[in-house]
Design an enzyme around this catalytic site. Structure first.
Site, short mmCIF file in Angstrom:
data_model
loop_
_atom_site.label_atom_id
_atom_site.label_comp_id
_atom_site.label_asym_id
_atom_site.label_seq_id
_atom_site.Cartn_x
_atom_site.Cartn_y
_atom_site.Cartn_z
CG HIS A 1 -14.24 0.12 -4.83
ND1 HIS A 1 -14.06 -0.48 -3.59
CD2 HIS A 1 -13.15 0.91 -5.01
CE1 HIS A 1 -12.92 -0.07 -3.06
NE2 HIS A 1 -12.35 0.77 -3.90
CB SER B 1 -10.65 2.33 -1.79
OG SER B 1 -10.05 1.18 -2.32
CG ASP C 1 12.09 -5.61 8.23
OD1 ASP C 1 11.59 -5.62 7.08
OD2 ASP C 1 13.06 -4.89 8.54
#
Length: 421
Positions: A403, A140, A350
């Site tokens: 998953h 993951s 940023d």
């Protein structure tokens, strides 16, 4: 360094001091913890090492007393290195208690993404085995970090194995969550097709919560929207069954009428409370941030495009999935002190890049990735597009695993090892 034995394995604990900011090696230091595990009958052998990068973000490494299928399989030929990613487990923790002492917690947490985790791993590798490369297995978010590893320090890798963790390399968080909501709607449909009587039961629970001030055993209020987040359970191998067996014990006869039972409320609390992993909430969207754009509470904004998740709407109740919302920082006591920090991170623009597309296109490290066809957490199409951009990456699309397939079935790791041998 401490060594101990149990259950046929030998564990050695390692702690390193690393820079908080790897661009400023002489600046503030934090601790990073890793546990090395080897099968007891192979302790004296010269074995290669395999680094496990845990899912998350903000999740500590597995503990070997409850080892997943991948660990049992890997111990047949590797020394396992279980890294508590910075801020988690026995690494210097980052939570409501420790962050309260920082003058700018948001700035501090900008150093807790995949790029810093990879730099930590490189220092750990050199500490354990000098210049020799090792294998990485990323699950993951650990797979996201593996792509960052291939971008920043491919010389440290002998091969890379990824399970349910090929991220979009260039997409914004909005793209991630827009696709995630569609998959979550599909997961709801499959759940209620399996347990059609749960539709009315879930509606009944939501209606009860809307009309009553219901407290979980911790004293926290259970709201309707917090109840909806139980859909996060849909993505694992136990998938729909765990929620069904929780719902079936929801109501008992109270003194003034139906009430929600303590077993139900305790089970809900175990899922919805983020006290054990606050960084999961705080960093969940920043792990996608790059290219000068703020995430700006992406999951919350994109949810407006999907009225199915409006509990007060005309349609049936839908459970949400792996999304973090600003209101969670009002309702979960473990997150309340971190609200300003999460807001600051959501506004930040940023962010440095996490992936080097040119370097990935020229990659020479053998890479295999399990892409799960019905993965609720990581989009299949986005994963396959990423696979096409990494030279030598071989994807395997599995229709038989969800998953957490690598934790449920040792055959997943077996196949990836074969694909890269």
């Amino acid at each position: 360094m401490t060594t101990y034995r149990h259950s046929g394995i030998v564990c050695t604990d390692h702690t390193l001091d690393v820079p908080l900011d790897h661009t400023r090696p002489d600046g503030q230091r934090i601790g990073v913890f890793a546990r090395e595990v080897v099968a007891e009958d192979m302790e004296g052998r010269e074995l290669p090492r395999l680094l496990w990068l845990q899912g998350g973000p903000g999740g500590r490494a597995e503990r070997p007393n409850a080892s997943g299928a991948w660990l049992r399989r890997a111990l047949k030929e590797y020394r396992e290195v279980l890294l508590d990613q910075r801020g988690t487990g026995r690494s210097t923790p980052a939570d409501r208690t420790t962050l309260a002492g920082h003058p700018d917690p948001a700035a501090y947490l900008t150093h807790f993404r995949a790029d810093a985790i990879v730099r930590d791993a490189e220092l750990l590798r050199r500490h354990l085995q000098g210049d020799r490369p090792w294998t990485v297995l990323g699950q993951s978010f650990g797979g996201f970090s593996t792509l960052t590893y291939l971008s920043l320090a491919p010389e440290g890798l002998d091969r890379a194995l990824i399970t349910g963790g090929l991220p979009t390399l260039t997409g914004h968080a909005d793209d991630v969550y827009r696709a995630a909501y569609r998959r979550t709607i599909d997961a709801n449909s499959r759940y209620f097709a399996r347990y059609p009587e749960d539709r009315a039961l879930a509606e009944r629970v939501a209606d009860h919560l809307a009309k009553h001030d219901v407290r979980m055993p911790s004293g926290e209020r259970l709201s309707v929207r917090r109840f909806q987040t139980l859909g996060i359970t849909f993505g694992t191998s136990s998938a729909f069954d765990s929620l069904h067996y929780l719902l079936e014990c929801a109501f008992v006869a109270g003194a003034t009428g139906p009430a929600l039972s303590d077993p139900f409320l305790r089970g809900v609390e175990a899922v919805v409370s983020l006290a054990p992993r606050p960084l999961y909430a705080v960093l969940h969207e920043p792990i996608y941030a790059q290219g000068g754009r703020a995430t700006d509470w992406s999951a919350h904004r994109i949810r407006a495009e999907f009225p199915e998740f409006d509990a007060e709407g005309a349609g049936p109740l839908h459970f949400t999935g792996e999304m973090m919302y600003p209101w969670m920082f009002d309702e979960d006591p473990a997150l309340v002190p971190l609200k300003a920090t999460a807001d600051a991170l959501a506004r930040r623009t940023d962010w440095p890049p996490l992936y080097d597309l040119d370097r990935l296109a020229a990659n020479e490290v053998p890479v295999a990735a399990a892409v799960y066809h019905d993965d609720m957490f990581v989009d299949r199409e986005q994963s396959l597009r990423t696979a096409s951009l990494v030279r030598g990456l071989h994807p395997w699309v599995s229709e038989h695993h969800l998953h957490d397939g690598v934790k449920a079935d040792p055959a997943v790791l077996d196949r990836l090892l074969t694909m890269t041998s």
